[in-house]
Scaffold this motif. Structure first.
Motif, PDB file in Angstrom:
ATOM      1  N   TYR A  88       0.814  -1.212   0.000  1.00 36.10           N
ATOM      2  CA  TYR A  88       0.000   0.000   0.000  1.00 36.10           C
ATOM      3  C   TYR A  88       0.851   1.266   0.000  1.00 36.10           C
ATOM      4  O   TYR A  88       0.335   2.368   0.062  1.00 36.10           O
ATOM      5  CB  TYR A  88      -0.938   0.013   1.213  1.00 36.10           C
ATOM      6  N   ALA A  89       2.172   1.103  -0.057  1.00 33.74           N
ATOM      7  CA  ALA A  89       3.067   2.259  -0.049  1.00 33.74           C
ATOM      8  C   ALA A  89       2.864   3.068  -1.333  1.00 33.74           C
ATOM      9  O   ALA A  89       2.662   2.504  -2.408  1.00 33.74           O
ATOM     10  CB  ALA A  89       4.505   1.801   0.071  1.00 33.74           C
ATOM     11  N   PRO A  90       2.934   4.387  -1.229  1.00 36.92           N
ATOM     12  CA  PRO A  90       2.787   5.203  -2.431  1.00 36.92           C
ATOM     13  C   PRO A  90       3.995   5.043  -3.349  1.00 36.92           C
ATOM     14  O   PRO A  90       5.084   4.648  -2.912  1.00 36.92           O
ATOM     15  CB  PRO A  90       2.706   6.627  -1.867  1.00 36.92           C
ATOM     16  N   GLU A  91       3.786   5.328  -4.623  1.00 36.35           N
ATOM     17  CA  GLU A  91       4.877   5.280  -5.585  1.00 36.35           C
ATOM     18  C   GLU A  91       5.912   6.326  -5.201  1.00 36.35           C
ATOM     19  O   GLU A  91       5.559   7.442  -4.806  1.00 36.35           O
ATOM     20  CB  GLU A  91       4.350   5.589  -6.996  1.00 36.35           C
ATOM     21  N   GLN A  92       7.189   5.984  -5.299  1.00 40.21           N
ATOM     22  CA  GLN A  92       8.229   6.951  -5.016  1.00 40.21           C
ATOM     23  C   GLN A  92       8.338   7.934  -6.169  1.00 40.21           C
ATOM     24  O   GLN A  92       8.253   7.557  -7.329  1.00 40.21           O
ATOM     25  CB  GLN A  92       9.546   6.255  -4.765  1.00 40.21           C
TER      26      GLN A  92
END
Length: 95
Positions: A88-92
């Motif tokens: 669920y981490a946002p795109e870097q």
């Protein structure tokens, strides 16, 4: 979650009552969830058989056993940082 009158019926039920008795009495009732709906039977069937001593115990059991349809945004928290490696981490973004 909208219990659609089921909460009042659970409150009026005589206790102690087993999971099976609650399913028999209210299993066809529909719970409206943010992302769909489920029957009381679907929810309580996820639990082991137990004996409830009060309507509060039944409510807590229902709240704990609803599916992810009851969750607004899966994996979202405005309080905790996203753990490393989380799906669920946002795109870097590179500047």
């Amino acid at each position: 979650m909208l219990l659609n009158g089921t909460g009042e019926m659970i409150d009026a039920h005589e206790y102690p009552a087993t999971t099976e008795e609650m399913i028999e009495a209210y299993g066809e009732r529909t719970l409206e969830l943010p992302n769909g709906s489920e029957s009381v039977e679907e929810v309580l069937a996820r639990l082991d058989s137990e004996t409830f001593e009060s309507s509060e115990e039944v409510r807590f059991a229902v709240y704990s056993a609803v599916s992810k349809k009851a969750v607004g945004r899966v994996g979202y928290s405005d309080r905790d940082p996203t753990p490393l490696g989380s799906p669920y981490a946002p795109e870097q973004v590179s500047f």
